[in-house]
Design an enzyme around this catalytic site. Structure first.
Site, PDB file in Angstrom:
ATOM      1  N   ASP A  47       1.417  -1.834   3.459  1.00  0.00           N
ATOM      2  CA  ASP A  47       2.285  -0.742   3.914  1.00  0.00           C
ATOM      3  C   ASP A  47       3.679  -1.247   4.282  1.00  0.00           C
ATOM      4  O   ASP A  47       3.845  -2.404   4.687  1.00  0.00           O
ATOM      5  CB  ASP A  47       1.631  -0.059   5.124  1.00  0.00           C
ATOM      6  N   HIS A  99       8.955  -1.021  -3.492  1.00  0.00           N
ATOM      7  CA  HIS A  99       7.701  -1.156  -4.240  1.00  0.00           C
ATOM      8  C   HIS A  99       7.797  -2.327  -5.236  1.00  0.00           C
ATOM      9  O   HIS A  99       6.849  -3.092  -5.396  1.00  0.00           O
ATOM     10  CB  HIS A  99       7.353   0.141  -4.971  1.00  0.00           C
ATOM     11  N   GLU A 152      -3.692  10.782  -1.123  1.00  0.00           N
ATOM     12  CA  GLU A 152      -2.636  11.530  -0.418  1.00  0.00           C
ATOM     13  C   GLU A 152      -1.243  11.148  -0.940  1.00  0.00           C
ATOM     14  O   GLU A 152      -0.309  11.954  -0.872  1.00  0.00           O
ATOM     15  CB  GLU A 152      -2.697  11.270   1.094  1.00  0.00           C
ATOM     16  N   LEU A 204     -12.160 -15.231  -8.004  1.00  0.00           N
ATOM     17  CA  LEU A 204     -11.823 -14.132  -7.090  1.00  0.00           C
ATOM     18  C   LEU A 204     -12.023 -12.761  -7.753  1.00  0.00           C
ATOM     19  O   LEU A 204     -11.625 -12.552  -8.894  1.00  0.00           O
ATOM     20  CB  LEU A 204     -10.348 -14.274  -6.660  1.00  0.00           C
TER      21      LEU A 204
HETATM   22  C1  IPE Z   1      -1.567   3.941   3.116  1.00  0.00           C
HETATM   23  O1  IPE Z   1      -0.213   3.939   3.379  1.00  0.00           O
HETATM   24  C2  IPE Z   1      -1.808   3.902   1.657  1.00  0.00           C
HETATM   25  C3  IPE Z   1      -1.394   2.679   0.973  1.00  0.00           C
HETATM   26  C4  IPE Z   1      -0.892   1.599   1.504  1.00  0.00           C
HETATM   27  C5  IPE Z   1      -1.600   2.692  -0.437  1.00  0.00           C
HETATM   28  P1  IPE Z   1       0.582   5.293   3.686  1.00  0.00           P
HETATM   29  O2  IPE Z   1       1.976   4.894   3.939  1.00  0.00           O
HETATM   30  O3  IPE Z   1       0.346   6.279   2.602  1.00  0.00           O
HETATM   31  O4  IPE Z   1      -0.137   5.812   5.015  1.00  0.00           O
HETATM   32  P2  IPE Z   1       0.380   6.786   6.143  1.00  0.00           P
HETATM   33  O5  IPE Z   1       0.851   8.011   5.473  1.00  0.00           O
HETATM   34  O6  IPE Z   1       1.493   6.085   6.864  1.00  0.00           O
HETATM   35  O7  IPE Z   1      -0.796   6.982   7.024  1.00  0.00           O
HETATM   36  C1  IPE Z   2       3.205   1.201   0.947  1.00  0.00           C
HETATM   37  O1  IPE Z   2       4.503   1.397   1.365  1.00  0.00           O
HETATM   38  C2  IPE Z   2       2.975   1.557  -0.506  1.00  0.00           C
HETATM   39  C3  IPE Z   2       2.302   2.846  -0.695  1.00  0.00           C
HETATM   40  C4  IPE Z   2       1.839   3.632   0.231  1.00  0.00           C
HETATM   41  C5  IPE Z   2       2.143   3.293  -2.045  1.00  0.00           C
HETATM   42  P1  IPE Z   2       5.074   2.840   1.744  1.00  0.00           P
HETATM   43  O2  IPE Z   2       5.635   3.437   0.506  1.00  0.00           O
HETATM   44  O3  IPE Z   2       4.070   3.658   2.454  1.00  0.00           O
HETATM   45  O4  IPE Z   2       6.242   2.430   2.712  1.00  0.00           O
HETATM   46  P2  IPE Z   2       6.596   3.085   4.116  1.00  0.00           P
HETATM   47  O5  IPE Z   2       5.330   3.076   4.925  1.00  0.00           O
HETATM   48  O6  IPE Z   2       7.084   4.457   3.840  1.00  0.00           O
HETATM   49  O7  IPE Z   2       7.639   2.188   4.682  1.00  0.00           O
HETATM   50 MG    MG Z   3       3.540   3.838   4.414  1.00  0.00          MG
END
Ligand code: IPE
Ligand code: IPE
Ligand code: MG
Length: 254
Positions: free
Chosen positions: A23, A40, A70, A134
């Site tokens: 995240d 990303h 989601e 792995l």
């Molecule tokens: C969780 O991260 C999903 C992934 C890392 C793929 P999100 O950024 O979507 O989660 P929330 O919305 O902060 O809970």
């Molecule tokens: C994690 O990073 C990747 C996915 C959830 C796909 P985010 O895109 O959720 O990045 P933040 O949490 O908004 O910083």
């Molecule tokens: Mg996120």
């Protein structure tokens, strides 16, 4: 690179399965005045680094939460950019996976993926299926509630078809209907970027996982951060409902 941290890891007591909620890509990019997709792209570097780190250590299973069901509700441009990036990366990484004996798996609701992405994934899965090192499990279009509902539905269908006696349904039965049926439960779950939640990830499988949260954003997460998490994990007492004294006695006997 950092022999100090690596040297502190007890190789005999590695977690067999590490699961990571990757995240913070979006915020990492926004803090640099860049588009979320830039984050990303940089997140992919961390994936490479951590997969390599786990393979070097001899961890058996690594599950990476790359895209939740989601996440389909994000702006279309981000969804498309992210999906293309994920599928392209998986495809391009196949030679490296093969070189390092890494077997790729995917868990999630594949019905949500465009056909071209599915074909690319199928090909990558087939090309690494003979590898024995792995196990890299990508959670793609995954959510735990989707997985549990799906499992219950399939158990119901098999009861109806006379394949299962409902009286015999046990933890093992449910386990067999999960997308993770071939993998042991994660022992260590890491979430980056300072959020303290599970976000619909492996709710059932994480029942006794040790949870590790770090403020580091995913694009900055490297092997040293992984080593820190493992060292922290190894310093914990995993009690599984027993008392600390029972656990200490069991360790002395072993
Ligand atoms: C969780 O991260 C999903 C992934 C890392 C793929 P999100 O950024 O979507 O989660 P929330 O919305 O902060 O809970
Ligand atoms: C994690 O990073 C990747 C996915 C959830 C796909 P985010 O895109 O959720 O990045 P933040 O949490 O908004 O910083
Ligand atoms: Mg996120």
């Amino acid at each position: 690179m950092d022999e100090g941290l690596l040297g502190q890891i007890d190789k005999e007591r590695l977690p067999h399965h590490i699961a990571i909620i990757m995240d913070g890509n979006g915020r990492w990019a926004e803090e640099k005045g860049q588009d979320r997709l830039y984050g990303h792209y940089h997140g992919v570097e961390s994936v490479r680094n951590i997969v390599e780190g786990c393979a070097e250590l001899g961890v058996h299973y690594l599950t990476l939460y790359a895209f939740s069901t989601e996440n389909w509700d994000r702006p279309q441009q981000e969804v498309e950019g992210l999906m293309t990036l994920l599928v392209d990366t998986i495809r391009k990484e196949v030679p490296t996976l093969n070189k390092n004996n890494i077997r790729l798996h995917v868990i999630g609701d594949m019905n949500m993926l465009p056909q071209a992405a599915l074909n690319a994934l199928e090909e990558a899965l087939a090309m690494t299926s003979g590898n024995t090192g792995l196990n890299l499990i990508m959670a793609l279009s995954y959510s735990s509630r989707w997985e549990l509902v799906n499992a219950v539905k399939n158990i119901g269908l098999d009861v109806k078809a006379g394949k299962i006696d409902p009286e015999t349904i046990s933890h093992d039965t449910l386990q067999r209907y999960l997308t993770t049926s071939k993998f042991p439960d994660p022992e260590l779950m890491i979430r980056t970027s300072g959020e303290y939640r599970i976000s619909n990830f492996l709710l059932y499988q994480l029942a006794y996982a040790e949870l590790y949260f770090t403020n580091t954003r995913w694009p900055d997460f490297r092997k040293e951060n992984l080593y820190e998490a493992i060292i922290d994990f190894q310093a914990r007492e995993r009690r599984f409902g027993k008392t600390g004294q029972q656990i200490q006695e069991e360790t002395q006997l072993a």
